[in-house]
Design a protein around this motif. Structure first.
Motif, mmCIF file in Angstrom:
data_model
loop_
_atom_site.group_PDB
_atom_site.id
_atom_site.type_symbol
_atom_site.label_atom_id
_atom_site.label_comp_id
_atom_site.label_asym_id
_atom_site.label_seq_id
_atom_site.Cartn_x
_atom_site.Cartn_y
_atom_site.Cartn_z
ATOM 1 N N LEU A 16 0.859 -1.187 0.000
ATOM 2 C CA LEU A 16 0.000 0.000 0.000
ATOM 3 C C LEU A 16 0.890 1.229 0.000
ATOM 4 O O LEU A 16 1.692 1.419 0.912
ATOM 5 C CB LEU A 16 -0.903 -0.002 1.239
ATOM 6 N N HIS A 17 0.765 2.039 -1.047
ATOM 7 C CA HIS A 17 1.564 3.257 -1.154
ATOM 8 C C HIS A 17 0.640 4.465 -1.243
ATOM 9 O O HIS A 17 -0.427 4.403 -1.858
ATOM 10 C CB HIS A 17 2.444 3.217 -2.402
ATOM 11 N N GLN A 53 5.166 4.144 1.969
ATOM 12 C CA GLN A 53 5.268 2.822 1.358
ATOM 13 C C GLN A 53 5.160 1.784 2.459
ATOM 14 O O GLN A 53 6.083 1.609 3.252
ATOM 15 C CB GLN A 53 6.575 2.680 0.594
ATOM 16 N N PHE A 54 4.006 1.099 2.486
ATOM 17 C CA PHE A 54 3.708 0.172 3.571
ATOM 18 C C PHE A 54 3.392 -1.218 3.041
ATOM 19 O O PHE A 54 2.948 -1.371 1.903
ATOM 20 C CB PHE A 54 2.515 0.681 4.388
ATOM 21 N N ILE A 55 3.611 -2.193 3.906
ATOM 22 C CA ILE A 55 3.105 -3.537 3.657
ATOM 23 C C ILE A 55 2.053 -3.800 4.723
ATOM 24 O O ILE A 55 2.138 -3.288 5.839
ATOM 25 C CB ILE A 55 4.210 -4.610 3.663
ATOM 26 N N LEU A 73 -8.613 0.378 4.504
ATOM 27 C CA LEU A 73 -7.434 1.238 4.654
ATOM 28 C C LEU A 73 -7.377 2.319 3.579
ATOM 29 O O LEU A 73 -7.059 3.473 3.867
ATOM 30 C CB LEU A 73 -6.162 0.396 4.636
ATOM 31 N N GLU A 74 -7.685 1.945 2.345
ATOM 32 C CA GLU A 74 -7.689 2.931 1.262
ATOM 33 C C GLU A 74 -8.707 4.044 1.541
ATOM 34 O O GLU A 74 -8.412 5.222 1.326
ATOM 35 C CB GLU A 74 -8.004 2.272 -0.073
ATOM 36 N N ASN A 75 -9.887 3.671 2.028
ATOM 37 C CA ASN A 75 -10.917 4.670 2.325
ATOM 38 C C ASN A 75 -10.495 5.592 3.466
ATOM 39 O O ASN A 75 -10.781 6.785 3.436
ATOM 40 C CB ASN A 75 -12.252 3.996 2.647
ATOM 41 N N TRP A 76 -9.830 5.056 4.478
ATOM 42 C CA TRP A 76 -9.341 5.888 5.578
ATOM 43 C C TRP A 76 -8.348 6.917 5.047
ATOM 44 O O TRP A 76 -8.427 8.097 5.385
ATOM 45 C CB TRP A 76 -8.678 5.032 6.664
ATOM 46 N N ARG A 85 -2.934 11.301 -2.416
ATOM 47 C CA ARG A 85 -3.527 10.218 -3.191
ATOM 48 C C ARG A 85 -2.983 8.874 -2.731
ATOM 49 O O ARG A 85 -1.888 8.775 -2.200
ATOM 50 C CB ARG A 85 -3.274 10.384 -4.681
ATOM 51 N N VAL A 86 -3.804 7.845 -2.957
ATOM 52 C CA VAL A 86 -3.392 6.461 -2.767
ATOM 53 C C VAL A 86 -2.909 5.979 -4.126
ATOM 54 O O VAL A 86 -3.593 6.155 -5.131
ATOM 55 C CB VAL A 86 -4.558 5.586 -2.253
ATOM 56 N N ILE A 87 -1.728 5.419 -4.161
ATOM 57 C CA ILE A 87 -1.115 5.008 -5.426
ATOM 58 C C ILE A 87 -1.515 3.572 -5.752
ATOM 59 O O ILE A 87 -1.327 2.667 -4.941
ATOM 60 C CB ILE A 87 0.422 5.134 -5.342
ATOM 61 N N LYS A 88 -2.089 3.393 -6.919
ATOM 62 C CA LYS A 88 -2.481 2.048 -7.370
ATOM 63 C C LYS A 88 -1.244 1.287 -7.839
ATOM 64 O O LYS A 88 -0.453 1.793 -8.623
ATOM 65 C CB LYS A 88 -3.504 2.119 -8.505
#
Length: 120
Positions: A16-17, A53-55, A73-76, A85-88
């Protein structure tokens, strides 16, 4: 550390970035990450990483974080005004072996309690 498992028993980490808005102070970034780690922890999701940059690992579904957990997590992050932004990430690169990631995780980054429990 647990032995790495392969095949049907392999435990996967989800990458998750995200990027923060420009102009945040170091303290504001640290507080954002701490709040994010605390939120993930209450959802029984372990996170570790640094600089957006997370796992992510799941205590409820050890094989891999579910789509619902990923969206949580993305919604938070998306709802937080400090996140740009959340990077896809490419579907082929979204998941990796959790135990390998555990060995590679930056020692200076954050690890929440659920992340530590996952590997205990």
């Amino acid at each position: 550390m647990k032995k790495a498992r392969m095949g049907a028993y392999q435990e996967l980490a989800w990458r998750l970035h995200f990027e923060v808005v420009t102009g945040l102070t170091t303290e504001q970034k640290a507080q954002l990450v701490k709040s994010f780690a605390d939120f993930a922890d209450t959802s029984q999701l372990g996170i570790a990483g640094v600089n957006g940059q997370f796992i992510v690992v799941s205590l409820l579904n050890c094989s891999a974080p579910t789509i619902a957990e990923q969206r949580l997590l993305e919604n938070w992050l998306t709802a937080n005004h400090q996140v740009h932004r959340v990077i896809k990430i490419s579907p082929l690169e979204q998941f990796s072996d959790a135990h390998l990631e555990f060995l590679l995780v930056d020692t200076e980054g954050i690890k929440n309690e659920s992340f530590v429990r996952f590997f205990a």
